[in-house]
Design a protein around this motif. Sequence first.
Motif, short mmCIF file in Angstrom:
data_model
loop_
_atom_site.label_atom_id
_atom_site.label_comp_id
_atom_site.label_asym_id
_atom_site.label_seq_id
_atom_site.Cartn_x
_atom_site.Cartn_y
_atom_site.Cartn_z
N ILE A 280 0.63 2.94 -5.05
CA ILE A 280 -0.32 3.20 -6.14
C ILE A 280 -1.75 3.21 -5.61
O ILE A 280 -2.55 4.08 -5.96
CB ILE A 280 -0.15 2.15 -7.26
CG1 ILE A 280 1.19 2.36 -7.97
CG2 ILE A 280 -1.30 2.23 -8.25
CD1 ILE A 280 1.58 1.23 -8.91
N GLU A 281 -2.11 2.23 -4.76
CA GLU A 281 -3.48 2.18 -4.25
C GLU A 281 -3.78 3.39 -3.36
O GLU A 281 -4.87 3.97 -3.44
CB GLU A 281 -3.73 0.90 -3.45
CG GLU A 281 -5.16 0.80 -2.94
CD GLU A 281 -5.51 -0.56 -2.36
OE1 GLU A 281 -6.28 -0.59 -1.38
OE2 GLU A 281 -5.03 -1.59 -2.88
N THR A 282 -2.82 3.79 -2.54
CA THR A 282 -3.03 4.95 -1.67
C THR A 282 -3.26 6.21 -2.48
O THR A 282 -4.19 6.99 -2.21
CB THR A 282 -1.83 5.15 -0.72
OG1 THR A 282 -1.67 3.97 0.09
CG2 THR A 282 -2.03 6.35 0.17
N ILE A 283 -2.44 6.43 -3.49
CA ILE A 283 -2.60 7.61 -4.35
C ILE A 283 -3.95 7.57 -5.07
O ILE A 283 -4.67 8.58 -5.13
CB ILE A 283 -1.45 7.68 -5.38
CG1 ILE A 283 -0.13 8.02 -4.66
CG2 ILE A 283 -1.75 8.72 -6.46
CD1 ILE A 283 1.08 7.95 -5.55
N ASP A 284 -4.31 6.40 -5.58
CA ASP A 284 -5.59 6.25 -6.28
C ASP A 284 -6.76 6.56 -5.36
O ASP A 284 -7.71 7.25 -5.77
CB ASP A 284 -5.70 4.83 -6.83
CG ASP A 284 -6.97 4.61 -7.64
OD1 ASP A 284 -7.17 5.35 -8.63
OD2 ASP A 284 -7.76 3.73 -7.28
N CYS A 285 -6.71 6.08 -4.13
CA CYS A 285 -7.79 6.33 -3.17
C CYS A 285 -7.90 7.81 -2.82
O CYS A 285 -8.99 8.35 -2.68
CB CYS A 285 -7.60 5.49 -1.92
SG CYS A 285 -7.91 3.73 -2.16
N ILE A 286 -6.75 8.46 -2.65
CA ILE A 286 -6.76 9.89 -2.35
C ILE A 286 -7.41 10.67 -3.50
O ILE A 286 -8.23 11.57 -3.27
CB ILE A 286 -5.33 10.40 -2.09
CG1 ILE A 286 -4.79 9.81 -0.79
CG2 ILE A 286 -5.30 11.94 -2.03
CD1 ILE A 286 -3.30 10.05 -0.57
#
Length: 324
Positions: A280-286
């Motif tokens: 979730i954090e990786t997708i949000d950062c992207i």
Amino acid sequence: MKIGILGAGNIARKLAYTMSQLKEAECYAVASRSLENAQHFASEYGFEKAYGSYEEMLADKNVELVYIATPHSHHYSHMKLCIEAGKHVLCEKAFTVNEKQAREIFRLAKEKDVLVTEAIWTRYMPSRKIINDLLTEGIIGEVKTLTANLDYKIFDKERIIRPELAGGALLDVGVYTINFALMHFGNKIAKKHSVVHMTGTGVDGQNVITLSYEDGRMALLTSGIYGISDRQGIFYGSKGYMVVDNINDPTAVNIYDEDHELIKTVAMPEQINGYEYEIIETIDCIKKVMRECPSMTHEDTLEVMRIMDELRSEWGVRYPEEIE
């Protein structure tokens, strides 16, 4: 976000299950060295595409983010493939074999303008903030010492005992104890001391690591591949002590007073299996056009790699030239 998984082993299966439960992620593609394996994996977890080579999957323009679930020894080369293809990357721990490789990966990621981050799941979990908040609250007083251990009976696995796969306890399980110390005590380390027991194949089988901090605090870390440990992380304070149940996936924190009486138990939030937070954090950062994740910054990864490089050098653990 359409995610492709590179590698179809056990960790990939756990990630695939997690992704199937998330509205933020789409189980889009999986690549294996065997098309048959990839097809079976795709069918089992509902992936749209299955590829018999990593290059084929990376040529698919629809793949936005790649999760790398191959052995440590191949992370560097596989991340390079992904970055050259313009894909964002979430890579299993240990991130690379050494700090030099990690620096080169981050340089390439910056050049190609993609996000690359390390999937050390404990960094992204809510338990990290919960533990730090309890320490800041001072519920056990001033804390000068922590201990953490992580042992699994995995000495019969090829990826653990083979130098050509960057095996050993340190990169596989010791990395969690080091991250535990850095997450909760920081990285202002003055000295490191260690003892190691080597396997017959030339990798570390068990180790004890002591980190002495500039402010006088100490972290005693142990990891190994021969037996089963309690996996606890313990903070020793002037008013009591705090026990984290399973540093590799905390389930609860038990707090004891000076008389060794249990005074409080803090349960961790319910979760799918713990891997959802890093996804979730990786997708949000992207989506926010960020190029590293706050929970595991590039400098965080480099610091861990530096520590492990120094330890391996001290122990005489050398991997084959082609993967170093």
